[in-house]
Motif scaffolding. Structure first.
Motif, PDB file in Angstrom:
ATOM      1  N   TYR A 196       0.876  -1.166   0.000  1.00 25.73           N
ATOM      2  CA  TYR A 196       0.000   0.000   0.000  1.00 25.73           C
ATOM      3  C   TYR A 196       0.910   1.212   0.000  1.00 25.73           C
ATOM      4  O   TYR A 196       1.631   1.467   0.968  1.00 25.73           O
ATOM      5  N   GLN A 197       0.938   1.937  -1.084  1.00 26.13           N
ATOM      6  CA  GLN A 197       1.837   3.084  -1.195  1.00 26.13           C
ATOM      7  C   GLN A 197       1.113   4.287  -1.781  1.00 26.13           C
ATOM      8  O   GLN A 197       0.068   4.159  -2.416  1.00 26.13           O
ATOM      9  N   ILE A 198       1.710   5.411  -1.544  1.00 28.33           N
ATOM     10  CA  ILE A 198       1.196   6.657  -2.112  1.00 28.33           C
ATOM     11  C   ILE A 198       1.864   6.844  -3.464  1.00 28.33           C
ATOM     12  O   ILE A 198       3.087   6.942  -3.540  1.00 28.33           O
ATOM     13  N   MET A 199       1.056   6.888  -4.504  1.00 25.27           N
ATOM     14  CA  MET A 199       1.597   6.921  -5.853  1.00 25.27           C
ATOM     15  C   MET A 199       1.085   8.136  -6.624  1.00 25.27           C
ATOM     16  O   MET A 199       0.004   8.668  -6.327  1.00 25.27           O
ATOM     17  N   THR A 232      -6.136   6.458 -13.049  1.00 23.91           N
ATOM     18  CA  THR A 232      -5.147   5.417 -12.776  1.00 23.91           C
ATOM     19  C   THR A 232      -3.906   6.022 -12.152  1.00 23.91           C
ATOM     20  O   THR A 232      -3.625   7.218 -12.335  1.00 23.91           O
ATOM     21  N   LEU A 233      -3.193   5.171 -11.433  1.00 19.97           N
ATOM     22  CA  LEU A 233      -1.906   5.597 -10.903  1.00 19.97           C
ATOM     23  C   LEU A 233      -0.880   5.595 -12.020  1.00 19.97           C
ATOM     24  O   LEU A 233      -1.060   4.968 -13.064  1.00 19.97           O
ATOM     25  N   PHE A 260      -2.332  10.877   1.172  1.00 21.06           N
ATOM     26  CA  PHE A 260      -1.988  11.691   0.002  1.00 21.06           C
ATOM     27  C   PHE A 260      -0.527  12.136  -0.023  1.00 21.06           C
ATOM     28  O   PHE A 260      -0.160  13.041  -0.755  1.00 21.06           O
ATOM     29  N   GLY A 261       0.303  11.509   0.799  1.00 23.65           N
ATOM     30  CA  GLY A 261       1.725  11.826   0.776  1.00 23.65           C
ATOM     31  C   GLY A 261       2.517  10.676   1.362  1.00 23.65           C
ATOM     32  O   GLY A 261       2.196  10.197   2.461  1.00 23.65           O
ATOM     33  N   GLN A 262       3.534  10.216   0.647  1.00 21.85           N
ATOM     34  CA  GLN A 262       4.289   9.052   1.117  1.00 21.85           C
ATOM     35  C   GLN A 262       4.998   9.337   2.430  1.00 21.85           C
ATOM     36  O   GLN A 262       5.037   8.492   3.327  1.00 21.85           O
ATOM     37  N   VAL A 293      -2.789   3.773  -2.857  1.00 21.01           N
ATOM     38  CA  VAL A 293      -3.293   2.656  -3.657  1.00 21.01           C
ATOM     39  C   VAL A 293      -2.564   1.387  -3.236  1.00 21.01           C
ATOM     40  O   VAL A 293      -1.425   1.422  -2.775  1.00 21.01           O
ATOM     41  N   SER A 294      -3.239   0.280  -3.470  1.00 21.72           N
ATOM     42  CA  SER A 294      -2.607  -1.021  -3.269  1.00 21.72           C
ATOM     43  C   SER A 294      -2.052  -1.456  -4.609  1.00 21.72           C
ATOM     44  O   SER A 294      -2.774  -1.481  -5.609  1.00 21.72           O
TER      45      SER A 294
END
Length: 951
Positions: free
Chosen positions: A193-196, A204-205, A349-351, A433-434
């Motif tokens: 699960y990362q912020i992209m 889409t990412l 909304f931010g990694q 997103v996953s």
């Protein structure tokens, strides 16, 4: 001097006025069309392949373009490079397979369909059905293929369109499955699960790589917002002050981050009576004129002492579900030079926000942060006040509502560089997103080490741009929640505890028990296939994602030949790694990178040995070429007006083949016609006129003495031009093996200059047979000219395939039995590249002729400065030089006298007699850029230099 030195002899024979127009006049574009018909007639490309089949392979990978648009100048540039190099190596005797490739999957195609159908988002596609949606995508993929083929063939590029490869072919897709399974089995694939980066226009990412393809200046709100501290003794009515340029993320705020080691201040704003906490360096953001602002520092606080402070949430939406949040946490990424030193945290909304929240123990894979924004970028019902509004348009509404609360302290606008979707040109957001990732960071040392064994042109792109990109690489997100692409071959249980990776169609049938046909493995064909779990997890379903199209293109070396299902025995060595690839500078973050990741992961080597990187072609006004601005000429119009050879030479003689940008100028293409192609053609025409005259005079046909040694030639100019050709061939051999086209083209043009400006001009009487030296001398001169023309057309054939083919066809009757040594002499491109004849080298002759040419150039300049025409005879010319040059010029002074129209030449080394004084003149703008501060040292020292030092 320069103008006269570049003047060419354009022969105008009046001896034979019945010459065939087909052999003496030329329309370059029409001649190229005729040549194309001739190539088709003799199957020239396939003949070249047949002649080299069974020989050592030279492997070339064609980076596939997306087929959704028409070819532009960037494609023509890349195709020219991709044609020159394989043509050269084919003439050197290597077997060079050239297959055209197409990128047929991914966002470019889906975006076109979404626009055409007026749909957006998953719900619309699901309602339509993936089968119909993919059918729509497939229907437009190859709509421009005929235009591509016509343009590429018109350019003169030899490439196999009939045996092309497409990323939507089932064989290509199956090899992508195999590539992924190799990585999966090596534990190189994981789900996270990362912020992209996320394109709300495309729903889409995007990968980090894609997000950096379109960065530009934009304006966003810049605000300071107050968060009152709650229930903390000693803080009274103090508020934490944060700075943000994304007000739309404020409804999702969960924390405020501080750096544990920074010193913060609590100040009293005397005008409002309110207390604010922030870095002292951030106070200037609170006031328009900090020097006039009325405030005082109340106390100083270390960041670690603020961790755990509770504050009043800005919005009520997530108070119940995340009641333990809304407090200060520590984060080392907080920087002192930015903002207020207190950072608003919206972990979805931010990694960095997400990582800090995880480190603080509040967020985990089991407890994800609120993400109230759908794939279209619209607020969901979790934020009822703004539901249905797009995040980039809701900022004004959020700020309007905050003004009434008194917590919005400062409003302004900030211009900054941000990332935009490379396809839709809309501003990207960051969104949780996953995704499925391939590990890259653990391969960085190997990738850098293997990179060292590769050759790049220019070298700086490898050493700086590409090496830096690899050094800072992230793990690669290869999954996209889209539809038209290769499905990721993972079948999973509902809880993801069981994951099966499938590496082939046969394996899928075996594991699933599916017995139907699988001639297509797109989503609509495989999503319904399930795999029974052997661990009692029920039926495993395929995951929802497809591959990022860059994963497919990075798999091209394997997928284009259906490896390992076919061609396994001849893959390594013959097909991998590639000897050569070429694309634009932007592919350092695209195809070059994805090729490198997969090649290193699968085979622990770089997947290519040599890489030519071209720059960007801009419009003549310096702007990006734009259809809407109509700021560039239609490529097909240029080809039809000036011909392909002219465009090819214009591009390859420019800095764009050194990865620099150029402004496309139609006048530059026109100049190549007059400066290069016409002089070469006129050289042939003059030869034809003279052999026609020879036949009329002697009654016999002129036929070449095909091979001869330098010591059999008595004329200095014959020996000089032949030696010059050998120097060219030696230079080309060195530079073409280093893939330095930018060095080769100027040298080719120099030989044409030497032929037209010097050899033909200085030997016209000998070639016409009126020099009074006898028929044998005339034959020697004609033989030399023919030998030079035959060498030039073969050497230039990879660069200007049309004109060289045409001239070669006209020279064939005079080449006699010499052509019998070649396996197939119908086309110049079927001949071997000319080899260096060591016997024709003569350094002494080259030195003498060079000295003579210098004298002629200087004498022309002297006439120009004195405004004295060459038609006016002069009594004498004084040449002052060292002893060696005097001796060299003396042996060739007859040429100087005739060319300069001088009766006597006085050769001397006595500078004092003629009061020769040297003076240093410096191009300060150029030198200044190189020397910088040291330029002033040079400027001061120049006047003190003696005559001896200047020498």
């Amino acid at each position: 001097m320069q103008g006269e030195a570049r003047r060419r002899y354009i022969p105008q024979s009046t001896t034979n006025r019945t010459l065939s127009l087909a052999k003496t006049s030329i329309d370059f574009p029409k001649t190229e069309e005729d040549t194309l018909r001739y190539w088709r007639e003799i199957e020239a490309f396939h003949t070249q392949l047949r002649l080299t089949e069974g020989r050592e392979h030279f492997t070339f990978y064609d980076g596939p373009p997306f087929a959704t648009g028409l070819p532009h100048y960037g494609h023509l540039l890349a195709s020219t490079i991709k044609d020159i190099i394989p043509r050269y190596w084919s003439m050197e005797g290597y077997y060079v397979i050239r297959r055209f490739g197409w990128g047929t999957h991914g966002l470019p195609i889906e975006y076109e369909i979404d626009k055409r159908l007026g749909i957006s988002g998953r719900d619309a596609v699901m309602q339509m059905g993936t089968e119909r949606y993919n059918a729509e995508c497939k229907a437009i993929v190859m709509r421009y293929s005929s235009e591509w083929r016509r343009t590429i063939e018109r350019l003169g590029r030899w490439v196999d369109f009939d045996n092309d490869y497409k990323s939507m072919d089932v064989t290509f897709m199956e090899s992508c499955w195999w590539v992924f399974k190799q990585l999966f089995d090596k534990d190189q694939v994981y789900r996270a699960y990362q912020i992209m980066p996320f394109s709300t226009a495309l729903c889409t990412l995007l990968s980090h790589m894609e997000s950096k393809q379109n960065e530009k200046l934009t304006q966003d709100p810049a605000v300071l917002v107050a968060f009152p501290v709650l229930g903390q003794e000693g803080y009274g009515n103090a508020s934490l002050i944060i700075y943000t340029t994304t007000p739309w993320t404020l409804p999702s705020n969960l924390f405020i981050a501080v750096h544990s080691q920074f010193e913060y201040v609590e100040i009293l704003d005397e005008k409002s009576g309110k207390h604010y906490i922030l870095l002292e360096s951030g106070i200037s953001m609170l006031y328009k004129d900090p020097k006039k602002a009325k405030y005082k520092v109340i106390t100083r606080i270390i960041g670690k002492d603020m961790i755990g402070l509770k504050y009043e949430p800005l919005f009520p939406y997530f108070i119940d579900k995340f009641s333990d949040c809304f407090q200060v946490i520590g984060a080392d990424y907080v920087e002192a030079g930015e903002g207020t030193g207190l950072v608003h945290q919206a972990p979805a909304f931010g990694q960095e926000d997400y990582d800090a929240a995880v480190s603080a123990g509040f967020i985990s894979p089991e407890r994800l942060p609120p993400c109230p924004v759908d794939d279209k970028g619209l607020f969901t019902s979790e934020v009822p006040d703004y539901v249905g509004q797009h995040v980039k348009s809701v900022d004004k509404a959020i700020l309007r509502d905050l003004r009434h609360t008194g917590r919005l302290l400062v409003e302004s606008q900030v211009s900054h560089v941000d990332k935009f979707c490379w396809r839709s040109d809309t501003q990207l957001i960051r969104k949780a997103v996953s995704s499925w990732f391939i590990r890259v960071t653990d391969s960085i040392p190997d990738m850098l080490r293997n990179l060292e064994s590769t050759t790049w042109v220019p070298q700086t792109v490898k050493d700086k741009r590409f090496a830096n990109w690899i050094s800072n690489a992230h793990d690669w997100n290869v999954s996209r929640k889209r539809y038209w692409g290769t499905p990721i071959p993972l079948w999973v249980s509902e809880d993801y505890e069981k994951v099966v990776c499938v590496g082939s169609i046969d394996e899928l049938k075996e594991l699933s028990g599916y017995t139907g046909p699988l001639e297509d493995i797109h989503r609509d064909k495989v999503d319904g296939i399930t795999i029974p779990s052997k661990q009692g997890k029920g039926l495993l379903q395929r995951v929802d994602e497809i591959f990022d199209c860059w994963f497919e293109l990075g798999s091209m070396p394997y997928a284009s030949c259906h490896f390992p299902f076919e061609n396994a025995d001849q893959f390594q060595g013959s097909r991998f790694p590639a000897d050569f690839i070429a694309e634009g500078l932007d592919q350092t973050r695209g195809w070059f990178y994805t090729l490198s990741v997969l090649g290193n992961k699968l085979f622990q080597v770089s997947p290519f040995r040599n890489c030519v990187v071209n720059g960007i072609i801009l419009a003549e006004d310096g702007k990006k070429m734009s259809k809407s601005l109509k700021n560039y000429p239609d490529p097909n119009a240029i080809l039809n007006l000036y011909g392909s050879d002219a465009l090819r030479l214009y591009l390859t003689s420019s800095p764009v083949v050194r990865a620099e940008s150029i402004r496309f100028k139609e006048s530059g293409v026109k100049d190549i016609v007059s400066r290069v192609l016409l002089p070469l053609w006129n050289s042939y025409r003059f030869f034809f006129e003279q052999v026609t005259l020879y036949k009329k005079t002697t009654g016999s046909e002129f036929v070449a003495q095909f091979l001869f040694a330098g010591d059999g030639l008595s004329n200095v100019m014959d020996r000089s031009i032949l030696a010059d050709c050998q120097s060219l061939l030696r230079f080309m051999d060195q530079e073409m093996r280093r893939y330095r086209l930018f060095a080769v083209v100027p040298r080719l043009l120099q030989v044409i200059d030497n032929l037209t400006i010097w050899y033909i001009r200085f030997n016209r009487k000998r070639l016409k047979g009126v020099a009074g030296l006898g028929i044998e001398d005339t034959k020697a001169a004609l033989n030399t000219l023919l030998q030079v023309l035959f060498t030039i057309v073969r050497a230039m054939a990879p660069f200007t395939p049309f004109l060289t083919e045409h001239i070669y066809g006209l020279l064939k009757p005079y080449l006699g039995d010499g052509l019998a040594q070649f396996q197939d002499s119908r086309s110049v491109h079927s001949l071997p590249f000319p080899t260096v004849q060591e016997s024709l080298f003569d350094e002494v002759i080259e030195r003498k002729v060079s000295a003579m040419q210098k004298v002629v150039q200087l004498a022309r300049t002297a006439r120009e400065r004195g405004n004295i025409s060459l038609k006016t005879p002069l009594l004498s010319l004084v040449v002052i030089a060292d002893t060696q040059r005097i001796s060299d010029v003396q042996s060739l002074q007859s040429y100087v006298k005739e060319e300069i129209n001088i009766r006597d030449i006085n050769l001397t080394s006595d500078e004092e007699r003629y009061n020769i004084l040297l003076e240093a003149r410096v191009d300060w703008p150029t030198l200044g850029k190189k020397l910088k501060k040291d330029a002033q040292v040079v400027r001061k020292a120049l006047p003190s230099l003696t005559q001896e030092q200047l020498k």
